[in-house]
Design a protein around this motif. Sequence first.
Motif, short mmCIF file in Angstrom:
data_model
loop_
_atom_site.label_atom_id
_atom_site.label_comp_id
_atom_site.label_asym_id
_atom_site.label_seq_id
_atom_site.Cartn_x
_atom_site.Cartn_y
_atom_site.Cartn_z
N PRO A 27 45.80 37.05 55.56
CA PRO A 27 47.07 37.20 54.84
C PRO A 27 47.34 38.69 54.59
N ASP A 28 48.57 39.02 54.26
CA ASP A 28 48.89 40.42 53.97
C ASP A 28 48.36 40.84 52.61
N ILE A 29 48.42 39.91 51.64
CA ILE A 29 47.99 40.18 50.26
C ILE A 29 47.33 38.93 49.70
N LEU A 30 46.32 39.13 48.86
CA LEU A 30 45.76 38.03 48.07
C LEU A 30 45.85 38.43 46.60
N ILE A 31 46.46 37.54 45.79
CA ILE A 31 46.59 37.78 44.36
C ILE A 31 45.66 36.80 43.63
N LEU A 32 44.74 37.35 42.82
CA LEU A 32 43.85 36.51 42.02
C LEU A 32 44.58 36.18 40.72
N ARG A 33 45.15 34.98 40.64
CA ARG A 33 46.00 34.59 39.51
C ARG A 33 45.15 34.21 38.30
N GLU A 34 44.64 33.01 38.26
CA GLU A 34 43.68 32.52 37.25
C GLU A 34 44.00 32.96 35.82
N LYS A 35 45.20 32.64 35.38
CA LYS A 35 45.69 33.09 34.07
C LYS A 35 44.90 32.55 32.89
N ASP A 36 44.20 31.42 33.09
CA ASP A 36 43.51 30.79 31.97
C ASP A 36 42.12 31.37 31.70
N MET A 37 41.67 32.32 32.50
CA MET A 37 40.31 32.85 32.34
C MET A 37 40.26 33.98 31.31
N ASP A 38 39.14 34.03 30.57
CA ASP A 38 38.95 35.14 29.63
C ASP A 38 38.52 36.40 30.41
N PHE A 39 38.48 37.50 29.72
CA PHE A 39 38.19 38.80 30.35
C PHE A 39 36.90 38.77 31.17
N LEU A 43 36.66 39.00 35.16
CA LEU A 43 36.02 40.20 35.69
C LEU A 43 34.94 39.83 36.71
N PHE A 44 34.10 38.87 36.35
CA PHE A 44 33.02 38.40 37.21
C PHE A 44 33.58 37.87 38.54
N LEU A 45 34.62 37.03 38.43
CA LEU A 45 35.24 36.45 39.62
C LEU A 45 35.94 37.53 40.45
N ALA A 46 36.66 38.42 39.77
CA ALA A 46 37.41 39.48 40.47
C ALA A 46 36.49 40.37 41.30
N LYS A 47 35.29 40.68 40.80
CA LYS A 47 34.32 41.49 41.56
C LYS A 47 34.00 40.82 42.89
N LYS A 48 33.74 39.52 42.82
CA LYS A 48 33.37 38.76 44.03
C LYS A 48 34.54 38.67 45.02
N VAL A 49 35.75 38.40 44.49
CA VAL A 49 36.92 38.28 45.36
C VAL A 49 37.27 39.65 45.95
N LYS A 50 37.11 40.69 45.18
CA LYS A 50 37.36 42.06 45.67
C LYS A 50 36.47 42.35 46.89
N ASP A 51 35.20 41.97 46.80
CA ASP A 51 34.27 42.20 47.91
C ASP A 51 34.68 41.44 49.17
N ILE A 52 35.13 40.19 48.97
CA ILE A 52 35.57 39.38 50.12
C ILE A 52 36.80 40.01 50.76
N VAL A 68 40.96 44.63 33.55
CA VAL A 68 40.01 44.26 34.61
C VAL A 68 40.24 45.15 35.84
N ALA A 69 41.50 45.31 36.22
CA ALA A 69 41.83 46.13 37.39
C ALA A 69 41.29 47.56 37.21
N LYS A 70 41.49 48.12 36.03
CA LYS A 70 41.03 49.48 35.77
C LYS A 70 39.51 49.55 35.78
N LYS A 71 38.86 48.59 35.21
CA LYS A 71 37.39 48.56 35.17
C LYS A 71 36.79 48.50 36.58
#
Length: 194
Positions: A27-39, A43-52, A68-71
């Motif tokens: 895909p051109d872009i992947l957006i990690l939505r998951e609005k119901d998750m706490d920080f 953050l834990f999930l975003a690290k893994k998805v970022k690597d993929i 999270v993005a800044k961290k």
Amino acid sequence: MIVFVTSRNLCKDDFLNRIEKLCSSNPDILILREKDMDFGSYLFLAKKVKDICKKYEISFYINSKIDVAKKLGIKNIQIGFDDFLKYKRSLEDFENIIVSIHSLDEVKTLQNENIKYIIAGHIFETACKKGLEPRGLEFLKELCKNSQIPILGIGGIDKNNYKQVLENGAKGFCIMSEIMQTENPETVKQVYKN
């Protein structure tokens, strides 16, 4: 332009395995939505998805969670219109900003901002917005005529109607339900020829 938007609550199998397969479809872009998750969880999930995403060279966007993005040093953010106005000063470090809108007035307000894309919806009926009347293709067409910033459609877009979204001026579209539920995530993008 095809944007994949995640929703792990719609996913019936291993979420990260699905993300891997989706990214392999390019895909051109992947957006990690998951609005119901706490920080912490996000953050834990975003690290893994970022690597993929990095492995497959996919542009990875964080949804709303600026901290999270800044961290994680991620320079791409997707954010709602109201939050964009509220946190505008906090967004100066981001290279790419996508803003979600729901009206022509919001599109007009954003025209002089440093925004890469505007997401407009919902265009068609969708389970994510049950009972809410879709805004439709005329709405999309009107926005596209009045925006110098490229518009991406969202909401109920699938292989049967995505061409109508492009024909009405959108530069691309977002898919969520289908990518989270298809039995063949690794080939899902091939269905969409744009």
